[in-house]
Design an enzyme around this catalytic site. Structure first.
Site, PDB file in Angstrom:
ATOM      1  N   HIS A 218      10.954 -27.963 -42.441  1.00  0.00           N
ATOM      2  CA  HIS A 218      11.372 -28.702 -43.542  1.00  0.00           C
ATOM      3  C   HIS A 218      10.200 -28.347 -45.165  1.00  0.00           C
ATOM      4  O   HIS A 218      11.141 -28.225 -45.828  1.00  0.00           O
ATOM      5  CB  HIS A 218      10.534 -29.821 -42.790  1.00  0.00           C
ATOM      6  CG  HIS A 218      11.118 -30.933 -42.433  1.00  0.00           C
ATOM      7  ND1 HIS A 218      11.782 -30.970 -41.296  1.00  0.00           N
ATOM      8  CD2 HIS A 218      11.883 -32.008 -42.935  1.00  0.00           C
ATOM      9  CE1 HIS A 218      12.683 -31.941 -40.808  1.00  0.00           C
ATOM     10  NE2 HIS A 218      12.245 -32.458 -41.998  1.00  0.00           N
ATOM     11  N   HIS A 265       3.193 -29.726 -37.489  1.00  0.00           N
ATOM     12  CA  HIS A 265       2.973 -28.333 -37.917  1.00  0.00           C
ATOM     13  C   HIS A 265       1.497 -28.943 -38.347  1.00  0.00           C
ATOM     14  O   HIS A 265       1.095 -29.466 -39.138  1.00  0.00           O
ATOM     15  CB  HIS A 265       4.010 -28.030 -39.442  1.00  0.00           C
ATOM     16  CG  HIS A 265       5.201 -27.551 -38.694  1.00  0.00           C
ATOM     17  ND1 HIS A 265       5.637 -27.104 -38.268  1.00  0.00           N
ATOM     18  CD2 HIS A 265       6.034 -28.797 -39.254  1.00  0.00           C
ATOM     19  CE1 HIS A 265       6.904 -26.936 -38.128  1.00  0.00           C
ATOM     20  NE2 HIS A 265       7.589 -28.050 -39.141  1.00  0.00           N
TER      21      HIS A 265
END
Length: 451
Positions: A218, A265
């Protein structure tokens, strides 16, 4: 000297990989988990494996040294493969210890209606853990940020550029997007780091929770796309330089921070994704015009495009066991292949030619009611057509692929875990969607008087 610098770098990486930083950022942003605190069983350690290799336990400073350790990644890999073997349909029963109910403080917040359920993973069936949002503005802001890297955004963003702004820019952005995703997802499957541990991290999103996490793709796409768009348009269109740079920077920062907010993350993975995409963009950007020219005019371009994109998809599928990342990689490469083939056909037929170099830089048109209405109508009609094509192709692609490769089609999720079925499905569906976007939908616009 060199060994000391290396040691400091490793220590810094381990510090940035610590999931406690993610948990603290989430708390700062008003995200609260509903984890129940359950003491460890007698004779057991205070760390147990959870879903996707997550460990149960409190944040401790000495744990930072173990984060990113190969043994930790191997443990997560073994658990992940066992989940894959089971079909990835149900959430691991071993995580039930985390889902026993909220504390008294959480129950008080729940009574105020602040508990939000997580989005279901359509491929694994994982519904995730409930969580509490105390700052709705940040929740919606970072939800928008994370959606800038998801499928529905791309199925609107690329066609909008293609139909309403500049096909030349859109074609080259698709090339960058496809190869950034391929390199990022392939690196994930080589490094094989698991997602941040939950607890302490709250999984605000679970759709990608079964994938590996290093680097953040992303963050990669959220950095490569806006800065590539800025670099392609700053000398091609007349607009304030600072305005374009500011938009690119805001887009990138929003996507990167949203991945930490979502609990998907660590700080290290986001920083690595950002730097990795900058490196890829630095290599690809000078070659984009030559790549575009080759796709449009070289006689062997169609064959090379198909072999290249299918071949790299097969490479991605061979790196590890099944997960959603392989399908996403094939989807991006299929989209790039379909767009390249359709763009070549447009070029051969003389449709939608690029403006000559003498006309550059282009002037932004005056945005009036007629232009705005026509642009909105093109977007609504075109995206509706693309969604209809995608739905129709999905209905026939999986049964057809299962029949071709002799795979039972009773359980669609299980069937798609076969590499050949998933690869054929992605190329049939998204290659066709991209082809329609670039070639057929503009023809429809001409027929409807929307050109």
């Amino acid at each position: 000297m060199a060994s000391d610098a290396l040691h400091r770098f490793v220590c810094l990486c381990r510090y940035l990989q610590d999931p406690c930083h993610v948990a603290r950022f989430q708390q700062l942003c008003g995200v609260r988990g509903t984890f129940s605190k359950k003491p460890a069983e007698a004779g057991e350690s205070d760390e147990e494996p959870g879903v996707n290799g997550a460990c149960v336990g409190q944040c401790q400073g000495d744990r930072a040294a173990s984060v990113g350790d190969p043994a930790h990644g191997l443990q997560g890999q073994r658990l992940r493969k066992s989940l894959n073997a089971a079909g990835n349909v149900e959430q691991d029963e071993g995580s039930a210890a985390f889902l026993n109910g909220p504390s008294e403080r959480d129950t008080e917040r729940d009574s105020k209606g602040t508990v939000k359920p997580l989005r279901r993973n359509s491929l694994t069936g994982d519904v995730g853990q409930e969580f509490i949002i105390e700052n709705k503005f940040l929740f919606y802001l970072f939800t928008i940020g994370t959606e800038l890297g998801n499928e529905m955004f791309f199925i609107v963003f690329f066609p909008f550029l293609m139909w309403n702004v500049d096909p030349y820019v859109s074609r080259q952005l698709i090339v960058v997007w496809a190869w950034v995703l391929f390199l990022g997802q392939s690196t994930k499957d080589l490094v094989r780091w698991t997602r941040p541990a939950s607890p302490p991290v709250v999984k605000v999103e679970v759709f990608y929770n079964t994938e590996y996490s290093m680097p953040s793709t992303h963050a990669m796409s959220g950095t490569a796309l806006p800065f590539c768009l800025f670099l392609l348009t700053c000398s091609r269109w007349q607009y304030p330089f600072i305005f374009g740079l500011s938009i690119a920077l805001f887009w990138s920062v929003l996507v990167c921070i949203s991945r930490i907010y979502m609990g998907m993350h660590s700080v290290l993975e986001v920083i690595t994704g950002f730097l990795y995409s900058v490196l890829i963009l630095a290599v690809l950007q000078p070659m984009l015009h030559d790549i575009d020219t080759f796709y449009l005019s070289h006689s062997y371009a169609p064959l090379i495009v198909l072999l290249l994109h299918v071949g790299f998809s097969l490479v991605a599928f061979s790196l590890d066991s099944w997960s959603t990342s392989r399908g996403d990689t094939a989807q991006a490469l299929a989209t790039a292949a379909g767009a390249a083939l359709a763009s070549r056909l447009n070029h051969q037929l003389g449709l939608h030619p690029d403006p000559p170099e003498e006309a550059l830089p282009l002037t932004l048109p005056l945005i009036d009611g007629a232009l705005l209405t026509r642009s909105i109508m093109r977007l609504l009609v075109g995206v509706a057509v693309l969604l209809a094509v995608r739905a129709a192709m999905k209905a026939v692609a999986i049964p057809l692929a299962c029949k071709i490769f002799g795979v039972p089609s009773d359980d669609v999720r299980k069937a798609r875990q076969h590499a050949h079925v998933e690869l054929a499905y992605r190329f049939m569906v998204y290659g066709t969607v991209a082809y329609c976007c670039v070639f057929l939908v503009p023809l429809l616009f001409g027929f409807l008087g929307l050109s």
